[in-house]
Write a protein that holds these residues in place. Structure first.
Motif, PDB file in Angstrom:
ATOM      1  N   UNK A   1       0.813  -1.205   0.000  1.00 26.48           N
ATOM      2  CA  UNK A   1       0.000   0.000   0.000  1.00 26.48           C
ATOM      3  C   UNK A   1       0.848   1.258   0.000  1.00 26.48           C
ATOM      4  N   UNK A   2       1.982   1.234   0.700  1.00 29.49           N
ATOM      5  CA  UNK A   2       2.842   2.409   0.749  1.00 29.49           C
ATOM      6  C   UNK A   2       3.960   2.280  -0.266  1.00 29.49           C
ATOM      7  N   UNK A   3       4.669   3.388  -0.509  1.00 25.74           N
ATOM      8  CA  UNK A   3       5.768   3.376  -1.465  1.00 25.74           C
ATOM      9  C   UNK A   3       6.864   2.438  -0.983  1.00 25.74           C
ATOM     10  N   UNK A   4       7.293   1.488  -1.809  1.00 25.93           N
ATOM     11  CA  UNK A   4       8.365   0.578  -1.385  1.00 25.93           C
ATOM     12  C   UNK A   4       9.662   1.334  -1.126  1.00 25.93           C
ATOM     13  N   UNK A   5      10.455   0.843  -0.206  1.00 20.23           N
ATOM     14  CA  UNK A   5      11.780   1.418   0.019  1.00 20.23           C
ATOM     15  C   UNK A   5      12.656   1.181  -1.210  1.00 20.23           C
ATOM     16  N   UNK A   6      12.542  -0.017  -1.777  1.00 20.54           N
ATOM     17  CA  UNK A   6      13.236  -0.347  -3.024  1.00 20.54           C
ATOM     18  C   UNK A   6      12.199  -0.803  -4.039  1.00 20.54           C
ATOM     19  N   UNK A   7      12.231  -0.183  -5.203  1.00 24.70           N
ATOM     20  CA  UNK A   7      11.262  -0.522  -6.248  1.00 24.70           C
ATOM     21  C   UNK A   7      12.003  -0.657  -7.580  1.00 24.70           C
ATOM     22  N   UNK A   8      12.079  -1.881  -8.083  1.00 27.32           N
ATOM     23  CA  UNK A   8      12.746  -2.157  -9.355  1.00 27.32           C
ATOM     24  C   UNK A   8      11.697  -2.597 -10.366  1.00 27.32           C
ATOM     25  N   UNK A   9      11.656  -1.922 -11.504  1.00 30.92           N
ATOM     26  CA  UNK A   9      10.659  -2.239 -12.525  1.00 30.92           C
ATOM     27  C   UNK A   9      11.330  -2.443 -13.879  1.00 30.92           C
TER      28      UNK A   9
ATOM     29  N   UNK B   1      22.399  -6.325  -7.554  1.00 30.47           N
ATOM     30  CA  UNK B   1      22.894  -5.449  -6.488  1.00 30.47           C
ATOM     31  C   UNK B   1      23.761  -4.331  -7.049  1.00 30.47           C
ATOM     32  N   UNK B   2      24.582  -4.642  -8.042  1.00 34.21           N
ATOM     33  CA  UNK B   2      25.427  -3.609  -8.653  1.00 34.21           C
ATOM     34  C   UNK B   2      24.578  -2.524  -9.312  1.00 34.21           C
ATOM     35  N   UNK B   3      23.473  -2.906  -9.902  1.00 35.18           N
ATOM     36  CA  UNK B   3      22.568  -1.906 -10.485  1.00 35.18           C
ATOM     37  C   UNK B   3      21.937  -1.044  -9.394  1.00 35.18           C
ATOM     38  N   UNK B   4      21.530  -1.669  -8.291  1.00 30.72           N
ATOM     39  CA  UNK B   4      20.946  -0.902  -7.188  1.00 30.72           C
ATOM     40  C   UNK B   4      21.956   0.098  -6.639  1.00 30.72           C
ATOM     41  N   UNK B   5      23.208  -0.321  -6.523  1.00 29.55           N
ATOM     42  CA  UNK B   5      24.258   0.528  -5.958  1.00 29.55           C
ATOM     43  C   UNK B   5      24.724   1.612  -6.924  1.00 29.55           C
ATOM     44  N   UNK B   6      24.296   1.540  -8.168  1.00 31.71           N
ATOM     45  CA  UNK B   6      24.719   2.532  -9.156  1.00 31.71           C
ATOM     46  C   UNK B   6      26.042   2.212  -9.806  1.00 31.71           C
ATOM     47  N   UNK B   7      26.551   0.993  -9.606  1.00 30.89           N
ATOM     48  CA  UNK B   7      27.812   0.589 -10.231  1.00 30.89           C
ATOM     49  C   UNK B   7      27.599   0.177 -11.679  1.00 30.89           C
ATOM     50  N   UNK B   8      26.357  -0.115 -12.027  1.00 36.63           N
ATOM     51  CA  UNK B   8      25.989  -0.429 -13.405  1.00 36.63           C
ATOM     52  C   UNK B   8      24.721   0.336 -13.753  1.00 36.63           C
TER      53      UNK B   8
ATOM     54  N   UNK C   1      17.426  -1.070 -19.619  1.00 37.67           N
ATOM     55  CA  UNK C   1      15.999  -0.763 -19.623  1.00 37.67           C
ATOM     56  C   UNK C   1      15.496  -0.799 -18.189  1.00 37.67           C
ATOM     57  N   UNK C   2      14.366  -0.161 -17.954  1.00 40.99           N
ATOM     58  CA  UNK C   2      13.761  -0.181 -16.631  1.00 40.99           C
ATOM     59  C   UNK C   2      14.333   0.875 -15.709  1.00 40.99           C
ATOM     60  N   UNK C   3      13.835   0.909 -14.477  1.00 40.54           N
ATOM     61  CA  UNK C   3      14.358   1.879 -13.523  1.00 40.54           C
ATOM     62  C   UNK C   3      14.359   1.317 -12.106  1.00 40.54           C
ATOM     63  N   UNK C   4      15.157   1.956 -11.271  1.00 36.00           N
ATOM     64  CA  UNK C   4      15.342   1.571  -9.873  1.00 36.00           C
ATOM     65  C   UNK C   4      15.098   2.800  -9.016  1.00 36.00           C
ATOM     66  N   UNK C   5      14.256   2.660  -8.021  1.00 36.93           N
ATOM     67  CA  UNK C   5      13.985   3.754  -7.096  1.00 36.93           C
ATOM     68  C   UNK C   5      14.238   3.306  -5.661  1.00 36.93           C
ATOM     69  N   UNK C   6      14.908   4.155  -4.910  1.00 37.55           N
ATOM     70  CA  UNK C   6      15.100   3.956  -3.472  1.00 37.55           C
ATOM     71  C   UNK C   6      14.383   5.094  -2.768  1.00 37.55           C
TER      72      UNK C   6
ATOM     73  N   UNK D   1      19.326  -1.760   3.543  1.00 40.27           N
ATOM     74  CA  UNK D   1      20.605  -2.460   3.574  1.00 40.27           C
ATOM     75  C   UNK D   1      20.641  -3.474   2.428  1.00 40.27           C
ATOM     76  N   UNK D   2      21.717  -3.433   1.652  1.00 42.31           N
ATOM     77  CA  UNK D   2      21.965  -4.420   0.611  1.00 42.31           C
ATOM     78  C   UNK D   2      23.107  -5.289   1.127  1.00 42.31           C
ATOM     79  N   UNK D   3      22.832  -6.565   1.381  1.00 36.60           N
ATOM     80  CA  UNK D   3      23.805  -7.428   2.051  1.00 36.60           C
ATOM     81  C   UNK D   3      24.045  -8.671   1.206  1.00 36.60           C
ATOM     82  N   UNK D   4      25.298  -8.849   0.775  1.00 36.87           N
ATOM     83  CA  UNK D   4      25.650  -9.923  -0.156  1.00 36.87           C
ATOM     84  C   UNK D   4      26.483 -10.991   0.553  1.00 36.87           C
ATOM     85  N   UNK D   5      25.937 -12.174   0.736  1.00 37.89           N
ATOM     86  CA  UNK D   5      26.629 -13.312   1.340  1.00 37.89           C
ATOM     87  C   UNK D   5      27.391 -12.914   2.616  1.00 37.89           C
TER      88      UNK D   5
END
Length: 248
Positions: A2-10, A50-57, A61-66, A160-164
């Motif tokens: 219902x509320x805006x997601x903290x992370x939204x990838x489309x 994760x690299x796309x979320x972090x802005x490293x890539x 197409x598409x978009x990422x919102x935090x 938080x983005x946490x990898x292994x």
């Protein structure tokens, strides 16, 4: 949600080559106070996501919102809303553990009082009190991983983005990390967690996203994943195996 997601990838499509994208139309959301398990075989696209979320890539197409913001709209607001714990520790050899924490706290504009309170708690939680003045070059891999985790947690971003994170940690360190992530989650922080140790994260994550060959093949609660796999009440590890077998 219902509320805006903290992370939204489309519709995220991207990778290292325009002709051979690694990710194919990835769509996922992480809500406030959610811990989401991102699972998949090696090469499934988890780290690339994760690299796309972090802005490293940059997405092809598409978009990422935090927190409703795209990186190109407001880079400072975007990056200040997230913290990253990588699979392999990345520290400055000639900085002490304490200096790493102080550096991170300044970068996230953490107040002095909050820094003192949080750093003391993290030192005790990960049993690092006697290592605070040690140079990172002299630390074991497990201790370096603890420093990376402590640096992320001394800040209080929304995501938080946490990898292994469990690689190199001893059993007490793993339990301390899981307990603290649950505390952060209860305080409203959101976590996207990638791990191969499915039996460990099964009882901690609210939802799971199963990636395979750059696409999401299943997502939802453990019960919803079981429905998609066609195996009611099975453990996550068995569900994952049944979802990916035959697709390799």
């Amino acid at each position: 949600m219902s509320e805006t997601p903290v992370l939204d990838i489309k519709g995220l499509t991207g990778g290292y080559s325009l002709n051979r994208p690694v990710l194919h139309d990835v769509e996922l959301q992480v809500g406030t106070g959610e811990m989401i398990g991102l699972i998949g075989l090696n090469g499934a696209g988890k780290s690339t996501t994760m690299k796309h979320i972090l802005g490293l890539m940059a997405p092809q197409k598409g978009d990422i919102r935090v927190k409703g913001k795209k990186r190109e709209e407001d880079s400072e607001a975007y990056h200040s809303a997230l913290a990253f714990v990588p699979e392999s520790p990345m520290l400055y050899d000639e900085m002490t553990v304490k200096e790493h924490l102080e550096f991170t706290a300044r970068a996230y504009s953490v107040s002095k009082d909050d820094y003192e309170d949080r750093s003391q708690k993290l030192m005790a939680l990960f049993r690092m009190e006697d290592k605070m003045d040690s140079l990172s070059i002299h630390l074991s891999k497990g201790m370096k991983q603890k420093v990376m985790i402590m640096c992320a947690f001394v800040a209080r971003p929304s995501l938080y983005i946490i990898d292994e994170p469990f690689l190199g940690l001893d059993p007490l360190g793993i339990r301390s990390l899981l307990d603290f992530m649950m505390e952060l989650k209860a305080g409203g922080s959101s976590i996207l967690l990638s791990s191969h140790i499915l039996s460990t994260i099964e009882n901690y994550c609210d939802r799971f996203i199963v990636m395979h060959q750059g696409s999401i093949i299943a997502q939802g609660t453990l019960g919803q994943i079981a429905e998609q796999a066609g195996i009611p009440e099975a453990p996550l590890e068995e569900l994952f195996y049944n979802l990916v077998q035959g697709r390799v």
